[in-house]
Write a protein that holds these residues in place. Sequence first.
Motif, PDB file in Angstrom:
ATOM      1  N   TYR A 172     -64.148 -14.216  -3.123  1.00  0.00           N
ATOM      2  CA  TYR A 172     -64.104 -14.354  -1.666  1.00  0.00           C
ATOM      3  C   TYR A 172     -65.519 -14.282  -1.140  1.00  0.00           C
ATOM      4  O   TYR A 172     -66.306 -13.406  -1.542  1.00  0.00           O
ATOM      5  N   GLY A 173     -65.865 -15.205  -0.226  1.00  0.00           N
ATOM      6  CA  GLY A 173     -67.198 -15.241   0.341  1.00  0.00           C
ATOM      7  C   GLY A 173     -67.172 -15.111   1.845  1.00  0.00           C
ATOM      8  O   GLY A 173     -66.205 -15.481   2.514  1.00  0.00           O
ATOM      9  N   GLY A 174     -68.246 -14.599   2.399  1.00  0.00           N
ATOM     10  CA  GLY A 174     -68.400 -14.454   3.846  1.00  0.00           C
ATOM     11  C   GLY A 174     -69.752 -13.850   4.140  1.00  0.00           C
ATOM     12  O   GLY A 174     -70.631 -13.777   3.283  1.00  0.00           O
ATOM     13  N   GLY A 175     -69.941 -13.397   5.382  1.00  0.00           N
ATOM     14  CA  GLY A 175     -71.170 -12.700   5.733  1.00  0.00           C
ATOM     15  C   GLY A 175     -72.377 -13.588   5.905  1.00  0.00           C
ATOM     16  O   GLY A 175     -73.509 -13.105   5.828  1.00  0.00           O
ATOM     17  N   GLY A 176     -72.174 -14.899   6.135  1.00  0.00           N
ATOM     18  CA  GLY A 176     -73.304 -15.790   6.365  1.00  0.00           C
ATOM     19  C   GLY A 176     -73.827 -15.672   7.791  1.00  0.00           C
ATOM     20  O   GLY A 176     -73.241 -15.005   8.648  1.00  0.00           O
ATOM     21  N   ASP A 177     -74.950 -16.344   8.081  1.00  0.00           N
ATOM     22  CA  ASP A 177     -75.538 -16.274   9.419  1.00  0.00           C
ATOM     23  C   ASP A 177     -76.137 -17.613   9.821  1.00  0.00           C
ATOM     24  O   ASP A 177     -77.288 -17.696  10.232  1.00  0.00           O
ATOM     25  N   ASP A 178     -75.356 -18.676   9.723  1.00  0.00           N
ATOM     26  CA  ASP A 178     -75.823 -20.019  10.063  1.00  0.00           C
ATOM     27  C   ASP A 178     -75.676 -20.243  11.563  1.00  0.00           C
ATOM     28  O   ASP A 178     -74.567 -20.361  12.088  1.00  0.00           O
ATOM     29  N   ARG A 179     -76.775 -20.286  12.274  1.00  0.00           N
ATOM     30  CA  ARG A 179     -76.753 -20.480  13.724  1.00  0.00           C
ATOM     31  C   ARG A 179     -76.628 -21.961  14.052  1.00  0.00           C
ATOM     32  O   ARG A 179     -77.420 -22.779  13.591  1.00  0.00           O
ATOM     33  N   PHE A 180     -75.615 -22.307  14.855  1.00  0.00           N
ATOM     34  CA  PHE A 180     -75.376 -23.708  15.219  1.00  0.00           C
ATOM     35  C   PHE A 180     -75.969 -23.963  16.606  1.00  0.00           C
ATOM     36  O   PHE A 180     -75.562 -23.354  17.594  1.00  0.00           O
ATOM     37  N   GLY A 181     -76.942 -24.869  16.661  1.00  0.00           N
ATOM     38  CA  GLY A 181     -77.519 -25.313  17.922  1.00  0.00           C
ATOM     39  C   GLY A 181     -77.417 -26.830  18.012  1.00  0.00           C
ATOM     40  O   GLY A 181     -77.521 -27.523  16.996  1.00  0.00           O
ATOM     41  N   LEU A 182     -77.196 -27.351  19.198  1.00  0.00           N
ATOM     42  CA  LEU A 182     -77.046 -28.798  19.392  1.00  0.00           C
ATOM     43  C   LEU A 182     -78.208 -29.313  20.229  1.00  0.00           C
ATOM     44  O   LEU A 182     -78.438 -28.847  21.353  1.00  0.00           O
ATOM     45  N   THR A 183     -78.939 -30.266  19.659  1.00  0.00           N
ATOM     46  CA  THR A 183     -80.086 -30.856  20.339  1.00  0.00           C
ATOM     47  C   THR A 183     -79.712 -32.208  20.922  1.00  0.00           C
ATOM     48  O   THR A 183     -79.210 -33.080  20.204  1.00  0.00           O
ATOM     49  N   THR A 184     -79.920 -32.372  22.220  1.00  0.00           N
ATOM     50  CA  THR A 184     -79.678 -33.624  22.926  1.00  0.00           C
ATOM     51  C   THR A 184     -81.021 -34.252  23.281  1.00  0.00           C
ATOM     52  O   THR A 184     -82.072 -33.632  23.064  1.00  0.00           O
ATOM     53  N   PRO A 185     -81.040 -35.470  23.822  1.00  0.00           N
ATOM     54  CA  PRO A 185     -82.328 -36.067  24.203  1.00  0.00           C
ATOM     55  C   PRO A 185     -83.100 -35.263  25.242  1.00  0.00           C
ATOM     56  O   PRO A 185     -84.316 -35.446  25.390  1.00  0.00           O
ATOM     57  N   THR A 186     -82.433 -34.358  25.974  1.00  0.00           N
ATOM     58  CA  THR A 186     -83.102 -33.629  27.054  1.00  0.00           C
ATOM     59  C   THR A 186     -83.242 -32.134  26.822  1.00  0.00           C
ATOM     60  O   THR A 186     -84.068 -31.480  27.450  1.00  0.00           O
ATOM     61  N   ASP A 187     -82.432 -31.538  25.902  1.00  0.00           N
ATOM     62  CA  ASP A 187     -82.446 -30.085  25.752  1.00  0.00           C
ATOM     63  C   ASP A 187     -81.791 -29.672  24.435  1.00  0.00           C
ATOM     64  O   ASP A 187     -81.184 -30.502  23.746  1.00  0.00           O
ATOM     65  N   THR A 188     -81.907 -28.386  24.108  1.00  0.00           N
ATOM     66  CA  THR A 188     -81.241 -27.801  22.952  1.00  0.00           C
ATOM     67  C   THR A 188     -80.358 -26.649  23.419  1.00  0.00           C
ATOM     68  O   THR A 188     -80.806 -25.791  24.190  1.00  0.00           O
ATOM     69  N   PHE A 189     -79.100 -26.629  22.947  1.00  0.00           N
ATOM     70  CA  PHE A 189     -78.136 -25.634  23.376  1.00  0.00           C
ATOM     71  C   PHE A 189     -77.698 -24.790  22.174  1.00  0.00           C
ATOM     72  O   PHE A 189     -77.376 -25.333  21.114  1.00  0.00           O
ATOM     73  N   ALA A 190     -77.687 -23.456  22.364  1.00  0.00           N
ATOM     74  CA  ALA A 190     -77.199 -22.545  21.329  1.00  0.00           C
ATOM     75  C   ALA A 190     -75.680 -22.472  21.442  1.00  0.00           C
ATOM     76  O   ALA A 190     -75.150 -22.025  22.461  1.00  0.00           O
ATOM     77  N   ILE A 191     -74.970 -22.905  20.396  1.00  0.00           N
ATOM     78  CA  ILE A 191     -73.502 -22.922  20.423  1.00  0.00           C
ATOM     79  C   ILE A 191     -72.931 -21.620  19.883  1.00  0.00           C
ATOM     80  O   ILE A 191     -71.939 -21.105  20.379  1.00  0.00           O
ATOM     81  N   GLY A 192     -73.550 -21.038  18.854  1.00  0.00           N
ATOM     82  CA  GLY A 192     -73.068 -19.766  18.315  1.00  0.00           C
ATOM     83  C   GLY A 192     -73.476 -19.582  16.873  1.00  0.00           C
ATOM     84  O   GLY A 192     -74.021 -20.485  16.223  1.00  0.00           O
ATOM     85  N   ASP A 193     -73.216 -18.372  16.349  1.00  0.00           N
ATOM     86  CA  ASP A 193     -73.544 -18.028  14.964  1.00  0.00           C
ATOM     87  C   ASP A 193     -72.302 -18.171  14.086  1.00  0.00           C
ATOM     88  O   ASP A 193     -71.291 -17.509  14.322  1.00  0.00           O
ATOM     89  N   GLN A 194     -72.405 -19.012  13.075  1.00  0.00           N
ATOM     90  CA  GLN A 194     -71.293 -19.234  12.156  1.00  0.00           C
ATOM     91  C   GLN A 194     -71.316 -18.225  11.004  1.00  0.00           C
ATOM     92  O   GLN A 194     -72.383 -17.878  10.499  1.00  0.00           O
TER      93      GLN A 194
END
Length: 212
Positions: free
Chosen positions: A22-44
């Motif tokens: 069983y695996g878990g405990g990762g910390d991959d932060r998901f951010g979405l970059t658009t032509p005008t800005d970058t948005f923090a969506i959350g930590d996976q």
Amino acid sequence: MISDKRFSDDVSAFYLGLTAGYGGGGDDRFGLTTPTDTFAIGDQDISGTYGGVRGGWRGVLPAQGGRDYVYGFELGYDFGSLDDSVSTIVGSETVQGGSEVSDIVTLRFRNGLTNRSGRILYFVSVGYLWGDVETTNSISSPTGTQSFESSDRRNGFSLSIGAEHYLTENWSITGEYEYVQFDSKDIEFSSGFSTKSTPNYRGLRFGLNYKF
């Protein structure tokens, strides 16, 4: 009854095995970059169960204090998947991001020392891996939902520490704690948006080996 078999009884040996973990405990932060800005969506925190098959070869050299130094190479394949998704509100839209890893092939170098009885091996391993990584993004508004995904076969590495214990002349059990990290990659969606994907996780793996 536990066998008095020692690892050093074999100068070299091949083995096959089955594993589950069983695996878990990762910390991959998901951010979405658009032509005008970058948005923090959350930590996976990608997580899930996995099973595997493995085969390998090992050799033995005498060490001090009545112990043995055991070294070798192992090839393994893990099936099952680990995944997670996160979401947030941006303006009037719900933005979601997700990651999934599966079908991992790993080549490991494993080495360690036995206890004085020679029946238990304490080991560390380092591995080079290849796995499928799927990255997803969806944007929901009052008028509908747009979904995007990108899949690739990616490299990475693994580190683990554990122990192996002889049960009989040929059978042994293993347990280990491992860290798995995939290479970081910039993902371009067909929407023109992008994100940086860096999936990783920590796992507990148990196994059963048969020595030839």
